[in-house]
Structure formats: structure tokens, C-alpha cells
Design a protein around this motif. Structure first.
Motif, PDB file in Angstrom:
ATOM      1  N   THR A  14      -1.966   4.079   8.053  1.00 37.05           N
ATOM      2  CA  THR A  14      -2.161   5.405   7.144  1.00 37.05           C
ATOM      3  C   THR A  14      -1.851   6.820   7.709  1.00 37.05           C
ATOM      4  O   THR A  14      -1.021   7.593   7.383  1.00 37.05           O
ATOM      5  CB  THR A  14      -3.394   5.404   6.307  1.00 37.05           C
ATOM      6  OG1 THR A  14      -3.353   3.984   6.071  1.00 37.05           O
ATOM      7  CG2 THR A  14      -3.197   6.506   5.292  1.00 37.05           C
ATOM      8  N   VAL A  70       1.191   4.764   0.888  1.00 34.39           N
ATOM      9  CA  VAL A  70       0.407   6.055   1.537  1.00 34.39           C
ATOM     10  C   VAL A  70       0.669   7.126   0.583  1.00 34.39           C
ATOM     11  O   VAL A  70      -0.032   7.949   0.776  1.00 34.39           O
ATOM     12  CB  VAL A  70       1.007   5.979   2.903  1.00 34.39           C
ATOM     13  CG1 VAL A  70       0.339   6.982   3.690  1.00 34.39           C
ATOM     14  CG2 VAL A  70       0.397   4.585   3.813  1.00 34.39           C
ATOM     15  N   GLU A 111       0.660  -1.371   0.017  1.00 35.98           N
ATOM     16  CA  GLU A 111      -0.014  -0.073  -0.243  1.00 35.98           C
ATOM     17  C   GLU A 111       0.806   1.272   0.125  1.00 35.98           C
ATOM     18  O   GLU A 111       1.625   1.585   0.939  1.00 35.98           O
ATOM     19  CB  GLU A 111      -0.978  -0.092   1.175  1.00 35.98           C
ATOM     20  CG  GLU A 111      -1.958   1.097   1.448  1.00 35.98           C
ATOM     21  CD  GLU A 111      -3.518   0.645   1.210  1.00 35.98           C
ATOM     22  OE1 GLU A 111      -3.776  -0.543   1.015  1.00 35.98           O
ATOM     23  OE2 GLU A 111      -4.178   1.495   0.824  1.00 35.98           O
TER      24      GLU A 111
END
Lengths: 407, 662
Positions: free
Chosen positions: A394, A219, A217
Motif C-alpha cells: 500500500t 489503494v 484492494e
């Protein structure tokens, strides 16, 4: 199992993994590293990898590696992809392996291949000067039915063969082209801006099959990422897996790891950005190792082995039904000011339950940052976090990206 | 918190395991991460104890392998401070290195290369070199260089070492330290008392050497200023004793207390009890109890009503130190000034602003419950008026404010009291700058980010306002192509400051311009041999370059030049106030200000004039008075200054030898 792996490029973490694995290997890299290798008993063949001549070529290197019994070459860095391709062509008796290496090193060729195979890509073109970029932007504006006074369509330019974001420029207007482009940028690839949420994945491939898929992922590209993927991307895992396998099939990749970047649109469509077949940056494999509980660097090397058995493969990867409980993420820290003299760790970080460790170093007396920054290089260290909640992760990564550690 | 720290320990263990399993060639990378956890652990006592336990194992596992700390028998104590100042990761390794040596010294762990005795000697040396950390009183340079977190780490480390180690070898050094601190007669005596407590608790001071006698003087001054205070140790017992004592005994007590206070500048907690008793019942003994000089005795005779009222109202065991200030005030005839008396009377009657009250209470460590913030403030005012050269800036970048307080308390005491009253009641202050009123409450931040409250009550009260106003004046004078202090100093400090201003730094060319001319003016204005043997009437706000002990440029600092005079050897010296609580520092090139031994008044620092001149960059003077004297300063005098300056801070600048029209 391979008799001996040639590691193309100098990487201490990979060497460490090979030592722990206890598999035979030899490092091929520049002569500068030789004394260090000798001192630490690291099997080493010194080679001028940035030179191609009568005395420096793959056939010569092949000869030099014979005594070690090398039968698999593993590219660790972007710049050694062709070397590994050339060697593996010889080991596998298949000249197309080298051509495939070229595919990874030329972003225009890569896009064409993806397009032919039926992956969604943006509009792209090879350009040779600023005029070429302007013409490209103009055609893109036309295609997007631009009216007078409307903004120009965004165009990205990238060198054909550079790692990650090095040399990547986003041009938002004709004016940008004049201001941001330099003659040394050309020739390069120009492409339209791809909409969607950007992420990367690391697909470990053996015998043409994706054996293990990690999704990273992003961010904030170039600053922070975490592994495994958060809730939303996780819900698309199946879709992503299918596309990655498709990519592998189209490219005809049999062994190794690819590291493609994708853009996921709201309509669940995946746009292909680009891919590489070396170790990704941003300490991604380190994070993957921690979260998935396996040695991702060792797995990266072993995947290149055509002779590895199914059992051996199963042994190195996490089991198929496993999904990590903890997310591991990092944020790369860049000074926010131009001049600074101290490293200051904020109090809040001590009390942050997700904090694990950092590698920040103090500046050299009063340090000034120059304006030229290549890709996302020049960061001052990394902060590592670990925790159970991807949303909190996050939040944290975005927050610490803003915190000024250098005052 | 508990959970957090458990997690830190857990992370540390994981990283340590990774480190141990790593092959030699990746150990440095893992060590870097481990160091970041050592960094966090070193912020708490728990963490330090834990690291102490682990230190031997870490050492054996090779944490120092490939670093400067790898051979513990070859470490240099004098280098420790520099490494601590270098910040993480160096400071984290350094700290761990000290902890392992402590473990070796105490025999808790064994090393093959260094034995307990050697480790002990090493640490003793380290402690002596780092008293500023051990006593949590960092020097100006240290404060500039280190972040708050790094300071905390260093404080923790030395607090830990001092509590765990046998300090036998540093006794002499500590005794000297106590004497030199007390010679400066600081208003805030916390550091001196802390050292004295340490020495009293940890050493046998009963010997016959000079150093024993000196140490005993200070210990007695604080803990046993008379035989009877030894016999009646608790304050209750001592009060009982006083209640039953006869005149003769009281007279002895008064003499003894007066003696110790005068010798050391330190006041014991018994002193308030005795003084109050004497004020009420035997006022004729008060001069003895305060060890007053003739002027002080006369002052007491004349104003004993007001002085008695003040004593009864404000003197208490925790507020005892103001007794010394009071004695000094009397000795200087300050009560003879009507505005001062009026000011003190007014101050007794005000109602403190609640914010101000909070600030004052925050600066106290063990406040007496029955003493109000207002009484502490009055005590503070008396201390400041009595000891203008004892003002310190604490751990704050507010040298400008501190030197202002010192100057007003010498030359405008009533004006200072007025300012104190305004701020104490309104928590606000107005000063005028170039026809604009600057209202401190309406101004943005000053230089202080977070005030360190280890300060006297007057500073706690005024400094936040002065700091903001000073900063605003600096902002308004910025961009005039000259040093803003030229306009700010006279506006800030008052009409005592001369209006001509010399600075050797040229803003337009960013260089040192006509340094020789600059020093020529300094000598012509202040050196008694060249200025017609005139003395300075008022302090002069001077800007100096702070340099490290190697002579390297560190930063800028504000001090007050008080006087230039010949010492006992006939050499001209500059006597000045360094408001950073510590007049003795090592500025490199052998330039070490003295606080004692060359005719310094308590609180003054001094240097031979050439050495002093070699560190200044700006001062005020009167060009009318100097104009015709400048050319009489011989070149030979200037040469030495020039050399010293050029080979130290001067290396950080370009030099322009063009002559300037001053």
C-alpha cells in the motif's frame, strides 16, 4: 465442454490464454483486426459490432458463427455485453439471458434490481438535465436535514452504460452542477454518495454458484490496486462472499464473471455500487493470475460454458484452501506536469525489492497533456510490484503515484 | 544490494520464460516488460555481463522480432546514437542489440545472419560514432536530451564494449580525436589522458605512418617525455636518477620535457620532479624545462623568487598539469601585474573553508596525499590564468559561469583571484545587481541540480556560487518583455560588456522579429569589412541556438565571441569560446566549428562569419558606434545567413519580417 467459444471483442491476452488452453475459439471483432488475425492464424469473424441493422444483428452473426460450431459467447468488453447476451439467449434457448445483459448495461435498472432484491444501495434517480440534478440534490439535502450554510450533499452522476469510471462526475455543491455538468452528460444516473471503503471483487460463476472469489484492494481508485486483499478486507471475506452470492442470486446470473464494486462501512455493512460482467480494467485479472497462480483470463472464458464439468472447473481454479503468499500490485503512472520531455526512472526504483517490471514509454519529443481525460484513461504505463507485506505494498503504491516519472 | 540484484535476475528469468512461452502476437507486450528489466540490468556491470551472456538466446527467442533491430546485418552504425538518445525502451533494445553483436564478434555466440567479422566492423563504427559515451564526455546536445540514467546506461555499455572488443579498426579515428582534443588545450586533461591511455594499451603504435608518429607524440608527452623516463619508470627510480644526474643530462631532460609539453599541452608526472630539482639546484635550466618564450624568460628572471616558491609549494605528480599553466602565465607576463602577484601571495596564506576543501578534494581522482586542497587550488588558479580558453563547464548546464571565468582570467585576472579568495575562505559570494546585493548563500537553487565534479578546482569552487547568482539575476529580470540577458550579462561579467543588446527573438509576439535588421547590426558591429576594420577588444557574451546534426532546434547555449578576423584564405571568420569542453560539434547544414587549421588560438573554435551568424540569437554591441554603419552592409551578405537560419532552428518559430527600431 463447449464446442467453441466466441470471444466478443479483440484482446490479445485472452487469445493467448485460449491458445495455451488449447480450446476451440473464434474472435468476433471489427474488420480492422482481420489482416492481423489472418497473419497470426487467429480464427476470426469480422463484424461491425457498433452497427445494428438488417444486415448487422445477432441472428445474422449467429449464422456466421455456425460454421465454427460456436455454442458459447463471451463478452470481453462493456460494448459487447449485449451481443454476447443475444447470442447466448439463442444458444441456451432462454430469451431472459438477453434481458439480463441489458441489466448490466443500464446502471439505473441495475440499481433497481439490486434494491428489489434487498441489497443496500444509495438513493438514485434517472436525470435528464441540470435542473433534474439540482432537484435531486435538493431532495437529498432535505432528507439529510441540511441547515442553512451547511454543505450540500454529494451527488454522483454516471452515464447508464459506460465502462468503469468513464463519464463519472462527483458533484459536491449546486455550483458544481453548473460548472461540471455538460448537456452531453444527459440522460444519466444520479445517485447519493455512498460512504465506506471501496473495493471490487471478481466472482467467477458457473451454474449460479460463485466458484472462485477474488477481492481486489483499491489503494487509490484509478491509480493502483493489489491482489489478494490486505488483512482488513481479508477478515471480512466471509461477509463479502455472502453478499456476492446474494447479488448473483438476485440477478439470476448463471454463467460468467461479475465484477461488482462495493463500499464497506465501519459497521460491516456492504453498500452495492455497481457491477459489470466483462473483463475489469487496471490489469486486475493479470494481477489475479500472478497472485493466485492460475490463468484468470482462461477461467473467465471457461466459466461461461454451461456444459463444463465439475472436474474441469476444479482444474482451472486454485484449490479452495489456498491463499497466496505474495501480493501483486500495480500503479498506473500519469505525468504530473503539463509539459515534459523525458522519462526518468528514479534511482530508488532500481533498489526497490518489490519492483518487478514496468511498461512506461517515453513521451513524444515535448509532449503536452490536454485537459480532457476520460475516466482514468491516458496513463503512460504501469509499474508492477510483488511482495509479502500488503501494508508495505500500500505504502509503495501510494508513494509511486506521487513520483514524477515525466520531466 | 546483493539481494536486490538477485531479485532482478529472478524477475528477468521469469519474464523471459513468459516471453518464450507467449504466442507471437503477444510477444511485443512481454518484450516491453522484459525491456524494463533490461533497463535495470544495464545500470550495473554485473547486469551487463549477464545480458551479454543471455543476448544470443534473447535474439534467437525473437526479442527483436517486429522491431528495427530484427535483421542484425542491416543495422546502421550511425543510427545507434539517435536510438540511445531516444530513451527507454528504444535505448534498452539498442543496448541489447550491441551486446548480442559483441557476443557474435567475439565468437561467444553464433548468428546465422551475421558473422564475427561483420559484427566486429559494425561495433568499431559504433564506437567511433559514440566516443562521447565511451569517454563519458557527452556533448551539449546529448546532455540536454538524455536523462542521467540514460547517460549512465550508455556509459556502461560503451565501457563494456571497449573492454571486450578488439579496437584495431578505430585506431586512426582515435588518433585524430586525441590530436583535436589536445589542440584545444583544455585545462581538464582527463579525457585526453584517458584516450591516450586507451590507445597506448590497446594498439601497436610503433609504425611509420603519420598517424603513428602523431599518437606517439602524445603517448610520450604523458608517459615517456625523455629517454631517461623510459629507463626509470617509477617515480622513485626517476627521482634517484635525478639525484645522480649531471648538468648535461639534466639539460637534455629539461629540453625534452619542455618540448613535449609545448607540443601537446600535456604534462607528465615526471615533470614536477625535474622542475623542482632544477628550481633548487639549477635555476638557469628552468626556462628550458618550461619551454619559455622570450617574454617568459624575462618574466622568470624578474620574478623567479615568487615563481620558485610557488613551484616548490604546489607542483606535484598529480598536480603536474599546472606546470603548463605556469609556463603560459609567464609567457603572458602576468607576474608583471602587481595585483596578480599580490593575489597569489594572499591565496597562499588563506585558510580554506572546510566545505570548499571538501568540494576540491571531491573533484580529484587520485589526489597526492601530501598535497593539500589549497595547493590544488593554487595549481588550479595558475592553470586558469595560463589557459583562459581551456575552461570547460564539465557535464554541467553552466556555460554562463564558465565563459565568465574565461573572460575574467583574460581581462581581470586579479579580480578573479579576489573572488576565488572570498569563496575559498567564506564559501559565499556577493555580486551587485541593480542596486541590490545578491548573496549567493541566501539564494535558491541555480541551474545545477547536482554538480558534476569532473572540473578544474577553480570551477568547482566558483561555479556553484556564480550559478546561483546568475540564476537570481535572471529571475529578477524576467517579465520585462525582453531577453533578461540584456541586463544580466553586464552585471554578471562586468564593465567589459557593451550595454546595447540585440536579440532577434521578440518576447511579446513570441516570434523572430526583423532577423535581417538583427544580422545587419551584427555585421556592422563586428565584420571588419563593415565596421571600419576595428577589432574586438573584449569577449562578447553571445546566445546561440544549439541545433542537431540535422539542423533541428535543440536548445540554447552561451558562448563567448572572441574576435572576427580573416583567415589564411582572406575569409572573415568568427573565433569563439565554446565552454562545453568540445569546440567541435556538428550543428547541421554543414556547419561544423573548427578548432584547428584556420588560425585558431588553442581553445578557440571558428566558423565562417555567415555560418556563425546563422546560429546567434543575442549579442551585445554599442549602438552609438554602429548607428551610421548599419545601412552599409550589403543585402547579399545577409541572404546566406537568413537562408541558413530559416531552414534550421528557424523552423521552430514564426518569422515576423516587420522592421524593428533597434
Amino acid at each position: 465442454m463447449a464446442k467453441c467459444f466466441a470471444l466478443m471483442g479483440w484482446s490479445l491476452p485472452v487469445i493467448e490464454s485460449m491458445e495455451k488452453l488449447g480450446k476451440p475459439y473464434v474472435v468476433v471483432s471489427f474488420p480492422d483486426f482481420e489482416p492481423y488475425a489472418k497473419e497470426n492464424n487467429i480464427p476470426f469473424v469480422s463484424y461491425q459490432l457498433n452497427e445494428w441493422s438488417d444486415t448487422s444483428n445477432s441472428l445474422d452473426l449467429f449464422e456466421k458463427l455456425q460454421p465454427y460450431g460456436v455454442d458459447v459467447a463471451v463478452p470481453l468488453f462493456e460494448e459487447t455485453v449485449e451481443w454476447a447476451g443475444a447470442l447466448n439467449s439463442i444458444y441456451r434457448g432462454d430469451p431472459r439471458v438477453l434481458n439480463r445483459a441489458f441489466l448490466f448495461r443500464n446502471k439505473a435498472m441495475m440499481k433497481r434490481k439490486a434494491l428489489i432484491g434487498g441489497l443496500r444501495v444509495g438513493l438514485f434517480e434517472e436525470v435528464y438535465n441540470k435542473e433534474g440534478v439540482k432537484a435531486f440534490m435538493k431532495r437529498l439535502n432535505e432528507a439529510n436535514l441540511q441547515l442553512d450554510g451547511e454543505e450540500d450533499s454529494w451527488v454522483h452522476i454516471k452515464p447508464f452504460a459506460s465502462a468503469g469510471t468513464v463519464g463519472h462526475r462527483l458533484l459536491k455543491s449546486m455550483k458544481d452542477i453548473d460548472e461540471k455538468c455538460e448537456d452531453s452528460d444527459f440522460p444519466c444516473l444520479a445517485e447519493s454518495h455512498l460512504p465506506g471503503r471501496e473495493f471490487s471483487c471478481e466472482a467467477f460463476i458457473n451454474k449460479g454458484k460463485v466458484r472462485f472469489l477474488n477481492i481486489t484492494e483499491y489503494v487509490h481508485l484509478g491509480y493502483s490496486n493489489f491482489i489478494p486483499e490486505g488483512h482488513y478486507l481479508n477478515s471480512k471475506r466471509e461477509l463479502i462472499y455472502k453478499h456476492v452470492q446474494k447479488l448473483v442470486d438476485i440477478f439470476g446470473i448463471e454463467y460468467g464473471m461479475v465484477h461488482p464494486e462495493w463500499f464497506l462501512t465501519e459497521n460491516d455493512e456492504l453498500n452495492f455500487g455497481e457491477t459489470a460482467c466483462r473483463i475489469p480494467g487496471g490489469h486486475i485479472l493479470e494481477l489475479a493470475s500472478k497472485s493466485w497462480g492460475f490463468d484468470a483470463l482462461a477461467a473467465f472464458v471457461l466459466c461461461h460454458d454451461p456444459n463444463i464439468t465439475e472436474e474441469e472447473l476444479d482444474e482451472i481454479f486454485p484449490s479452495k484452501d489456498y491463499f497466496p503468499d505474495n501480493y501483486n500490485g500495480n500503479v498506473m503512472i500519469y505525468p504530473q506536469k503539463r509539459t515534459f520531455s523525458k522519462l526518468e526512472i528514479p534511482e530508488e526504483l532500481n533498489n526497490e525489492p518489490y519492483f518487478v517490471d514496468h511498461t512506461l514509454v517515453p513521451p513524444l519529443s515535448t509532449q503536452k497533456i490536454s485537459d480532457n481525460r476520460e475516466g482514468f484513461g491516458n496513463h503512460f504505463g504501469t509499474i508492477n510490484f510483488k511482495g509479502e507485506d500488503p501494508d508495505r505494498m500500500t505504502e509503495l503504491l501510494l508513494h509511486y503515484e506521487e513520483v514524477d516519472f515525466y520531466v | 544490494m546483493q539481494e536486490t540484484s538477485n531479485r532482478v535476475f529472478e524477475n528477468f528469468e521469469n519474464s523471459f520464460l513468459e516471453f518464450k512461452e507467449a504466442p507471437d502476437f503477444t510477444k511485443r507486450d512481454k518484450a516491453a516488460k522484459l525491456a524494463s528489466q533490461i533497463d535495470i540490468l544495464s545500470l550495473t556491470r554485473d547486469g551487463l555481463s549477464y545480458l551479454y551472456e543471455k543476448s544470443g538466446e534473447l535474439d534467437q527467442a525473437g526479442i527483436f522480432f517486429g522491431t528495427a533491430w530484427n535483421e542484425p546485418d542491416k543495422l546502421v552504425p550511425a543510427l545507434v546514437k539517435g536510438t540511445l538518445k531516444a530513451g527507454h525502451p528504444s535505448s534498452s533494445f539498442e543496448l541489447l542489440s550491441e551486446l548480442r553483436l559483441l557476443a557474435y564478434a567475439n565468437g561467444d555466440q553464433q548468428s546465422e545472419v551475421i558473422n564475427a567479422k561483420e559484427a566486429q566492423n559494425f561495433l568499431e563504427e559504433v564506437v567511433v560514432h559514440n566516443l562521447e559515451f565511451a569517454l563519458k564526455e557527452p556533448a551539449e546536445e546529448t546532455r540536454t536530451v538524455m536523462s542521467e540514467r540514460e547517460l549512465k546506461k550508455a556509459f556502461n555499455l560503451f565501457g563494456f564494449i571497449i573492454s571486450e572488443i578488439d579496437l584495431g579498426g578505430v585506431y586512426d579515428k582515435l588518433a585524430e580525436e586525441i590530436r583535436l582534443i589536445c589542440e584545444q588545450r583544455p585545462i581538464v586533461t582527463r579525457k585526453a589522458r584517458e584516450l591516450i591511455r586507451l590507445v597506448d594499451a590497446r594498439f601497436d603504435t610503433s609504425g611509420d605512418r603519420e598517424v603513428d608518429k602523431s599518437v606517439r607524440l602524445y603517448i610520450n608527452a604523458v608517459y615517456k617525455p625523455s629517454q631517461n623516463s623510459i629507463l626509470h619508470q617509477t617515480l622513485e627510480d626517476y627521482q634517484d636518477f635525478l639525484d645522480n644526474a649531471n648538468l648535461r643530462t639534466l639539460s637534455h631532460e629539461a629540453d625534452s620535457f619542455g618540448y613535449y609539453m609545448h607540443q601537446t599541452g600535456l604534462v607528465s608526472q615526471y615533470h614536477p620532479l625535474l622542475l623542482k630539482k632544477l628550481v633548487k639546484e639549477h635555476p638557469e635550466l628552468v626556462p628550458n624545462c618550461l619551454d619559455l618564450n622570450d617574454r617568459g624568460k624575462a618574466e622568470w628572471e624578474k620574478f623567479h623568487e615568487l615563481v620558485s616558491t610557488l613551484i616548490i609549494e604546489i607542483v606535484s605528480p598529480d598536480n603536474c598539469q599546472c606546470i603548463y599553466g605556469l609556463a603560459r602565465m609567464l609567457g603572458k607576463n602576468l607576474f608583471s601585474r602587481r595585483p596578480v602577484r599580490v593575489g597569489l601571495e594572499n591565496l597562499r596564506k588563506i585558510k580554506l573553508n572546510p566545505q570548499v576543501e571538501k568540494r576540491i578534494i571531491k573533484s580529484l581522482i587520485h589526489p597526492d596525499m601530501d598535497v593539500t586542497a589549497q595547493q590544488y587550488l593554487l595549481g588550479g588558479v595558475i592553470k586558469m590564468l595560463g589557459q583562459p580558453l581551456g575552461v570547460g563547464q564539465g557535464n554541467n548546464p553552466t556555460c554562463q559561469s564558465a565563459r565568465g571565468l574565461s573572460m575574467w582570467s583574460q581581462h581581470a585576472p586579479a579580480k578573479l583571484i579576489d573572488m576565488i579568495i572570498t569563496v575559498a575562505t567564506q564559501n559565499n559570494l556577493i555580486m551587485r545587481f541593480e542596486n541590490h546585493d545578491l548573496v549567493s548563500n541566501q539564494l535558491g537553487k541555480g541551474l545545477v541540480e547536482k554538480l558534476d565534479y569532473n572540473l578544474d578546482p577553480v570551477s568547482v569552487l566558483l561555479v556553484p556560487h556564480l550559478d546561483k547568482i546568475y540564476n537570481e539575476m535572471m529571475k529578477r529580470s524576467a517579465g520585462r518583455a525582453e531577453d533578461p540577458h540584456k541586463w544580466v550579462n553586464p552585471a554578471m561579467y562586468g564593465q567589459w560588456i557593451q550595454l546595447s543588446f540585440a536579440s532577434c527573438y521578440d518576447y511579446l509576439t513570441n516570434s523572430i522579429l526583423d532577423f535581417e535588421g538583427f544580422i545587419r547590426i551584427f555585421y556592422a558591429a563586428f565584420h571588419p569589412d563593415f565596421n571600419g576594420d576595428r577589432e574586438m577588444s573584449y569577449p562578447n557574451p553571445v546566445g546561440i541556438f544549439i541545433t542537431s546534426s540535422k539542423g533541428d532546434m535543440v536548445g540554447f547555449h552561451a558562448i563567448s565571441l572572441l574576435r572576427i578576423a580573416k583567415d589564411q584564405n582572406g575569409k572573415a571568420r568568427a573565433y569563439f569560446l565554446n565552454p562545453n569542453n568540445e569546440g567541435r560539434q556538428d550543428w547541421g547544414q554543414g556547419i561544423k566549428p573548427a578548432v584547428f587549421g584556420f588560425g585558431e588560438k588553442h581553445g578557440e573554435s571558428s566558423l565562417p562569419i555567415a555560418q556563425f551568424a546563422a546560429r546567434i540569437y543575442a549579442f551585445h554591441y554599442s549602438h552609438l558606434d554602429v548607428a551610421h554603419k548599419v545601412n552599409q552592409v550589403p543585402d547579399s551578405e545577409l541572404k546566406e545567413v537568413d537562408n541558413l537560419a530559416k531552414s534550421s532552428w528557424g523552423k521552430s518559430y514564426t518569422w515576423n519580417n516587420q522592421q524593428k527600431i533597434w
